[in-house]
Design an enzyme around this catalytic site. Sequence first.
Site, short mmCIF file in Angstrom:
data_model
loop_
_atom_site.label_atom_id
_atom_site.label_comp_id
_atom_site.label_asym_id
_atom_site.label_seq_id
_atom_site.Cartn_x
_atom_site.Cartn_y
_atom_site.Cartn_z
N ASP A 95 52.36 31.96 37.19
CA ASP A 95 51.30 31.36 38.08
C ASP A 95 51.89 31.28 39.38
OD1 ASP A 95 49.29 29.55 39.25
OD2 ASP A 95 48.86 28.76 37.29
N ASN B 61 48.17 35.67 41.68
CA ASN B 61 49.38 34.58 41.54
C ASN B 61 50.62 34.98 42.08
OD1 ASN B 61 48.49 31.73 41.01
ND2 ASN B 61 47.91 32.68 38.93
#
Length: 291
Positions: A198, A148
Site C-alpha cells: 500500500d 500505491n
Amino acid sequence: MSDSVRCVLDAKASLGESPVWAADAGRLYWVDINAPALHRFDPATGLDESWPMPSAIGCVALDADGHAIGALRDGLYRLDLSGAGQHAKLADAPYDPAEERFNDGRCDAAGRFWIGSMHEPRRPEATLFCFDAARGFQARVKGVTVSNGLAFSPDGSILYHADTPTHRVTAYDFDAGSGALSNPRVFIDLAASQERPDGATVDAAGNYWVALYGSGRVAQFSPAGERLRDIALPAKAPTMPCFGGKDLRTLFITTARQKHTDEELASMPQAGGLFAIDLPVPGLPEPRFKG
C-alpha cells in the site's frame, strides 16, 4: 522514545490514508477517503481537527504557505480550511470519475504533485499522473489497477511505485529535471507471500518502508530490496507510513477499518486508528507543492 507501537489517535477511520508531516506547525495531516475528510492531528495535545470534503479525497500535499492541496474524486483543489468550504479547483480529474478516483500521492523535490488513481471495477485502467500548473496532468505509468507505494530515494534518482494487486513494487530511474521515468525493474516481489503493498515512504538512509494492507504490518526494505524489519500492528489494514516528530524519527501509520467482520473488529478494536513508533533512523522532510 518508545520502540513499541502505540495508538496515538483511536480515529476509527474507515480508510485512513496519506499522512503528511508539517514540520513548521508540528502537525500531521491525514485523510479518511471513505468518510471524506481532511484531518490535522497534534501529537503534543492529541487534538484532531477535521474538515468534511464533498467527495472522496485520495491524498493531500502542502504548499510553501502551508495550504492543503487535496486530490478529490473530480479534481485537484486548494482546500479551504476556514469552515466555508470554498475549495479552489486547480484542475479537473484526468479520468472518468464514475469509475476512478485518486489514491496515493506525494510531491517530488521540484514541487510537482504525483498522484496515482485506482480503477474501482478493478481493471488495469488506472494511471500514475504527474501534475504541475504549466503542463497539467501528465500520464507517466499506465495500465495500473490500484496505484500505491509512491516514494523517492533521498538523492531523487529513483521513483518507487506499486500496483497493489500485482504484489510488486517497481523502481524507475527518475530524471528530477524533466520528471521522466525510465528503466523500470522489480524492486520488491511479494507474490509468494501474497502481501499487498500500500502506501510507502523512504528514510534518510534510503530504506523503503511500506504498509502491507491486510497483513497487519509495515515492512522496511534496504535500497537493494532486502527485507530488514517488520513492524506488527494491532490492526490488520495499515495503509501508509510517514516520518514526523521534531526530529523526524517517529513513524506515523494510518490504518483502515473498512471491510472488517464483527469478529475482527472485536479482536482489533483500534482498527482505523493512527499509530506511531519511534525509530533510530530519521525520515526526510516532505517536499511542498509548487503549483
